[in-house]
Write a protein that holds these residues in place. Sequence first.
Motif, short mmCIF file in Angstrom:
data_model
loop_
_atom_site.label_atom_id
_atom_site.label_comp_id
_atom_site.label_asym_id
_atom_site.label_seq_id
_atom_site.Cartn_x
_atom_site.Cartn_y
_atom_site.Cartn_z
N LYS A 1 121.23 -3.68 -2.99
CA LYS A 1 122.41 -3.55 -2.14
C LYS A 1 123.48 -4.59 -2.46
O LYS A 1 124.42 -4.78 -1.69
CB LYS A 1 122.01 -3.71 -0.66
CG LYS A 1 121.17 -2.59 -0.10
CD LYS A 1 120.91 -2.84 1.39
CE LYS A 1 120.18 -1.70 2.05
NZ LYS A 1 119.95 -1.96 3.49
N TYR A 2 123.34 -5.28 -3.59
CA TYR A 2 124.19 -6.45 -3.88
C TYR A 2 125.68 -6.14 -3.76
O TYR A 2 126.42 -6.90 -3.12
CB TYR A 2 123.87 -6.98 -5.28
CG TYR A 2 124.64 -8.22 -5.63
CD1 TYR A 2 124.45 -9.41 -4.93
CD2 TYR A 2 125.57 -8.21 -6.68
CE1 TYR A 2 125.16 -10.55 -5.25
CE2 TYR A 2 126.28 -9.36 -7.01
CZ TYR A 2 126.08 -10.52 -6.29
OH TYR A 2 126.79 -11.65 -6.60
N GLU A 3 126.14 -5.06 -4.36
CA GLU A 3 127.57 -4.74 -4.32
C GLU A 3 128.03 -4.49 -2.88
O GLU A 3 129.12 -4.93 -2.48
CB GLU A 3 127.88 -3.53 -5.19
CG GLU A 3 127.65 -3.76 -6.68
CD GLU A 3 128.50 -4.89 -7.24
OE1 GLU A 3 129.63 -5.07 -6.76
OE2 GLU A 3 128.03 -5.59 -8.16
N ASP A 4 127.22 -3.80 -2.11
CA ASP A 4 127.55 -3.55 -0.71
C ASP A 4 127.57 -4.85 0.08
O ASP A 4 128.42 -5.04 0.97
CB ASP A 4 126.55 -2.58 -0.08
CG ASP A 4 126.65 -1.17 -0.64
OD1 ASP A 4 127.74 -0.81 -1.13
OD2 ASP A 4 125.66 -0.43 -0.57
N ILE B 1 128.28 -7.86 -1.11
CA ILE B 1 129.50 -8.58 -1.47
C ILE B 1 130.68 -8.06 -0.65
O ILE B 1 131.49 -8.82 -0.12
CB ILE B 1 129.79 -8.47 -2.98
CG1 ILE B 1 128.80 -9.31 -3.78
CG2 ILE B 1 131.22 -8.91 -3.29
CD1 ILE B 1 128.97 -9.20 -5.27
N THR B 2 130.77 -6.75 -0.52
CA THR B 2 131.84 -6.13 0.25
C THR B 2 131.76 -6.55 1.72
O THR B 2 132.77 -6.86 2.35
CB THR B 2 131.78 -4.60 0.15
OG1 THR B 2 131.90 -4.22 -1.22
CG2 THR B 2 132.89 -3.95 0.95
N ALA B 3 130.54 -6.58 2.27
CA ALA B 3 130.36 -6.88 3.68
C ALA B 3 130.47 -8.36 4.00
O ALA B 3 131.05 -8.75 5.02
CB ALA B 3 128.99 -6.37 4.15
N VAL B 4 129.93 -9.22 3.11
CA VAL B 4 129.82 -10.65 3.41
C VAL B 4 130.85 -11.48 2.66
O VAL B 4 131.52 -12.34 3.22
CB VAL B 4 128.39 -11.16 3.10
CG1 VAL B 4 128.29 -12.66 3.39
CG2 VAL B 4 127.36 -10.39 3.91
N GLY B 5 130.98 -11.25 1.35
CA GLY B 5 131.92 -12.03 0.56
C GLY B 5 131.33 -12.40 -0.78
O GLY B 5 130.12 -12.30 -1.00
N HIS B 6 132.17 -12.81 -1.69
CA HIS B 6 131.72 -13.20 -3.03
C HIS B 6 130.99 -14.54 -2.98
O HIS B 6 131.12 -15.31 -2.03
CB HIS B 6 132.93 -13.30 -3.97
CG HIS B 6 133.54 -11.97 -4.30
ND1 HIS B 6 133.02 -11.15 -5.27
CD2 HIS B 6 134.59 -11.32 -3.75
CE1 HIS B 6 133.73 -10.05 -5.33
NE2 HIS B 6 134.70 -10.12 -4.43
N GLY B 7 130.22 -14.79 -4.00
CA GLY B 7 129.51 -16.06 -4.08
C GLY B 7 128.14 -16.03 -3.43
O GLY B 7 127.47 -17.06 -3.34
N ILE B 8 127.70 -14.86 -2.95
CA ILE B 8 126.38 -14.78 -2.34
C ILE B 8 125.33 -14.49 -3.41
O ILE B 8 125.64 -14.02 -4.50
CB ILE B 8 126.32 -13.68 -1.26
CG1 ILE B 8 126.50 -12.29 -1.88
CG2 ILE B 8 127.34 -13.93 -0.16
CD1 ILE B 8 126.17 -11.16 -0.95
N HIS C 1 118.22 -11.42 -3.17
CA HIS C 1 116.87 -11.36 -3.74
C HIS C 1 116.05 -10.33 -3.00
O HIS C 1 116.08 -10.28 -1.76
CB HIS C 1 116.18 -12.72 -3.64
CG HIS C 1 116.85 -13.80 -4.43
ND1 HIS C 1 116.46 -14.13 -5.72
CD2 HIS C 1 117.89 -14.62 -4.13
CE1 HIS C 1 117.24 -15.12 -6.17
NE2 HIS C 1 118.10 -15.43 -5.23
N SER C 2 115.34 -9.51 -3.74
CA SER C 2 114.46 -8.50 -3.14
C SER C 2 113.01 -8.97 -3.18
O SER C 2 112.50 -9.30 -4.25
CB SER C 2 114.58 -7.17 -3.88
OG SER C 2 115.85 -6.60 -3.72
N PHE C 3 112.39 -9.04 -2.01
CA PHE C 3 110.95 -9.28 -1.96
C PHE C 3 110.42 -8.85 -0.60
O PHE C 3 111.16 -8.78 0.38
CB PHE C 3 110.59 -10.74 -2.26
CG PHE C 3 111.00 -11.75 -1.22
CD1 PHE C 3 110.13 -12.12 -0.19
CD2 PHE C 3 112.24 -12.36 -1.28
CE1 PHE C 3 110.51 -13.07 0.75
CE2 PHE C 3 112.62 -13.31 -0.34
CZ PHE C 3 111.75 -13.67 0.68
#
Length: 232
Positions: free
Chosen positions: A44-47, A49-56, A59-61
Amino acid sequence: MNNTLQNKRILIVGGSSGIGLAVAKQACKAGGKLIIASRNAAEKYEDLITAVGHGIEAHSFDVASEKQTAAALKKIGEIDHLVITSRPQITPALFVETDIKQAKEAFETKFWGQYQLIQKAHSHIRQNGSIVMTTGIAGEKIFKNFSTMTIINSATETFCRLLAMELAPIRVNVVSPGFVSPKPLEVEQYAEQFPAGRLASPDEVADAYIYLMKNSYTTGRSVVIDGGAMLI
């Protein structure tokens, strides 16, 4: 006194949706460096970034897997705050009708998952850092059909107080939300009985996590955000 989240590394487990995502958004606005984890956060990384902001980071586990947790924490490295908002899937039912397999799976995710996560993550938390777990008012107010979550939440409240003593100076607290939107219509109607007269928004609950991360003199406590539900 540590009263800012500016440049603090904050790991939010369960941060890709719901309350966890609301916490991530607020922490990012406060200047935090966000690390969002869930079973599918990387996908969900791209989503995110859109929701929270760049620089995040994402990690999936699976929090119930010790092996996956250890591998993810090794990649993540040092953090300042750990927030755990992951929740299990369980069908509400009377105790005598509860699926035991589903109840055990809920314990594996909600209780034992955070147990082993904290056991592995506490050494990654910097001085003056904190841990914030999530319970729910079902641990303090009895509702029919919620026996499993009542027991898990009650155990987590006790676990919090124990950890606040044993992991000091790391601060350990819990947030205990009431009914948070979105919820089915019958739950919305039930919430109209509360003094607040409605469901909570994820942002209103997220405020409590931000407070607990920022306030350097609060530990071993449960912050209840329920709109007065326990008064009725």
